[in-house]
Design a protein around this motif. Structure first.
Motif, PDB file in Angstrom:
ATOM      1  N   SER A 144       0.120 -15.235   7.254  1.00 34.06           N
ATOM      2  CA  SER A 144      -0.024 -14.299   8.374  1.00 34.06           C
ATOM      3  C   SER A 144       0.998 -13.181   8.299  1.00 34.06           C
ATOM      4  O   SER A 144       1.061 -12.328   9.187  1.00 34.06           O
ATOM      5  N   GLU A 145       1.799 -13.191   7.264  1.00 30.63           N
ATOM      6  CA  GLU A 145       2.733 -12.099   7.008  1.00 30.63           C
ATOM      7  C   GLU A 145       3.003 -12.031   5.517  1.00 30.63           C
ATOM      8  O   GLU A 145       2.682 -12.952   4.779  1.00 30.63           O
ATOM      9  N   GLY A 146       3.575 -10.909   5.089  1.00 39.23           N
ATOM     10  CA  GLY A 146       3.841 -10.702   3.671  1.00 39.23           C
ATOM     11  C   GLY A 146       3.054  -9.523   3.135  1.00 39.23           C
ATOM     12  O   GLY A 146       2.258  -8.900   3.860  1.00 39.23           O
ATOM     13  N   PRO A 147       3.243  -9.176   1.868  1.00 44.84           N
ATOM     14  CA  PRO A 147       2.574  -8.014   1.271  1.00 44.84           C
ATOM     15  C   PRO A 147       1.060  -8.195   1.248  1.00 44.84           C
ATOM     16  O   PRO A 147       0.559  -9.202   0.749  1.00 44.84           O
ATOM     17  N   LEU A 148       0.328  -7.229   1.794  1.00 46.26           N
ATOM     18  CA  LEU A 148      -1.113  -7.372   1.970  1.00 46.26           C
ATOM     19  C   LEU A 148      -1.863  -7.390   0.641  1.00 46.26           C
ATOM     20  O   LEU A 148      -2.678  -8.287   0.387  1.00 46.26           O
ATOM     21  N   ALA A 149      -1.636  -6.405  -0.203  1.00 44.49           N
ATOM     22  CA  ALA A 149      -2.380  -6.320  -1.468  1.00 44.49           C
ATOM     23  C   ALA A 149      -2.141  -7.558  -2.323  1.00 44.49           C
ATOM     24  O   ALA A 149      -3.083  -8.141  -2.878  1.00 44.49           O
ATOM     25  N   GLU A 150      -0.889  -7.973  -2.437  1.00 41.25           N
ATOM     26  CA  GLU A 150      -0.559  -9.138  -3.252  1.00 41.25           C
ATOM     27  C   GLU A 150      -1.177 -10.418  -2.674  1.00 41.25           C
ATOM     28  O   GLU A 150      -1.606 -11.304  -3.414  1.00 41.25           O
ATOM     29  N   SER A 151      -1.230 -10.519  -1.344  1.00 47.98           N
ATOM     30  CA  SER A 151      -1.811 -11.705  -0.707  1.00 47.98           C
ATOM     31  C   SER A 151      -3.316 -11.748  -0.910  1.00 47.98           C
ATOM     32  O   SER A 151      -3.900 -12.823  -1.143  1.00 47.98           O
ATOM     33  N   MET A 152      -3.985 -10.596  -0.814  1.00 46.93           N
ATOM     34  CA  MET A 152      -5.421 -10.540  -1.079  1.00 46.93           C
ATOM     35  C   MET A 152      -5.720 -10.959  -2.513  1.00 46.93           C
ATOM     36  O   MET A 152      -6.678 -11.679  -2.795  1.00 46.93           O
ATOM     37  N   MET A 153      -4.881 -10.508  -3.447  1.00 42.93           N
ATOM     38  CA  MET A 153      -5.053 -10.873  -4.845  1.00 42.93           C
ATOM     39  C   MET A 153      -4.825 -12.364  -5.048  1.00 42.93           C
ATOM     40  O   MET A 153      -5.575 -13.039  -5.762  1.00 42.93           O
ATOM     41  N   ALA A 154      -3.795 -12.916  -4.403  1.00 44.22           N
ATOM     42  CA  ALA A 154      -3.507 -14.349  -4.538  1.00 44.22           C
ATOM     43  C   ALA A 154      -4.681 -15.188  -4.058  1.00 44.22           C
ATOM     44  O   ALA A 154      -5.067 -16.172  -4.703  1.00 44.22           O
TER      45      ALA A 154
END
Length: 279
Positions: A144-154
């Motif tokens: 629910s927090e953290g870098p958006l692009a990197e989280s979408m990729m993960a």
């Protein structure tokens, strides 16, 4: 599409679940547009894999034509592969030192150019939750927090296809491994009265005399996840929530779909979303 239909106020009582599906971002994007056209504006979104991709674009502020352009962009599809995949294949299969052929760095750079915000917690008006899997600990995680692009990729890092993505020192993989339909964050939230779940389903085959190599694994995983979802749906209903399951049925998009096919899948999702009614 009118300005009103694109930009209604998010409803804090309505949550949306966007399921995992190979390149399902097209139909998920259409579904989001269809929801808005029907006057439904979720205040919460949880997504896994392709659902995290489409949900991330929407929660970041893309609506209507902007959302459609983002998910159907040929640049998005081109950003998945990288030249290094050729050299990663040998150590992955013969030495076992890598978890995937593609590293996702090109896709992250593309997402950063397209997304209006940098972090999950900055999404305007819509609470976004991204499902990922910590394989080393054998557990699902909801970001629910953290870098958006990197989280979408993960969340989209399917093992074998993509290497795991490291966020805050932890390596994460495809969110759909354990949470194909990530409804868990909304099961007991007292502020939510309705949970809409968008699932992408392949057309049901007739009797098959033989199965390919991948079908027992893929179909078995889907059956297990859907059985788990039924338990979770019953828990949500016991907690007084209305659960609306909507399925868009179409073949799995291939890696080389042309623009007409992608648009077709998008419109199928839009038609599903336009039918949703929240009382």
């Amino acid at each position: 599409m009118s300005e009103t239909s694109d930009h209604g106020s998010p409803d804090p009582g309505v949550a949306l679940v966007l399921g995992s599906a190979f390149l399902g971002i097209y139909a998920h994007g259409g579904f989001l547009c269809g929801l808005n056209e029907a006057g439904v504006f979720p205040g919460h979104i949880a997504g896994a894999s392709a659902g995290a991709m489409a949900g991330g674009f929407y929660a970041a502020g893309l609506r209507g034509a902007d959302l459609e352009n983002a998910v159907l962009s040929s640049a998005l599809k081109r950003s998945y592969p990288d030249f290094g995949m050729i050299f990663r294949s040998a150590p992955m299969f013969f030495i076992g030192r890598l978890t995937g052929m593609m590293n996702g760095k090109r896709l992250i750079r593309h997402l950063k150019r397209e997304l209006p915000v940098e972090h999950i917690q900055q999404t305007p008006g819509v609470r976004l939750i991204i499902a990922v899997t910590d394989i080393r600990k054998s557990e699902g995680v909801f970001l629910s927090e953290g870098p958006l692009a990197e989280s979408m990729m993960a969340s989209s890092s399917v093992p074998v296809l993509f290497t795991g993505q490291t966020l805050a020192g932890t390596e994460y993989h495809d969110g759909g491994i354990l949470h194909e339909l990530p409804i868990e964050p909304f099961l007991s939230d007292p502020s939510i009265h309705t949970v809409i779940v968008h699932n992408l389903a392949k057309p049901k085959p007739g009797f098959r005399k033989s199965l390919g190599v991948s079908e027992p694994f893929a179909d078995g995983h889907k059956m297990l996840n859907h059985a788990l979802f039924e338990y979770r749906r019953k828990e949500a209903e016991r907690n007084g929530k209305k659960v609306v399951l909507i399925e868009t049925e179409h073949p799995s998009p291939g890696l080389f779909q042309n623009s007409e096919k992608k648009k077709h899948y998008f419109e199928m999702g839009r038609a599903s979303g336009a039918k949703v009614f929240v009382s």
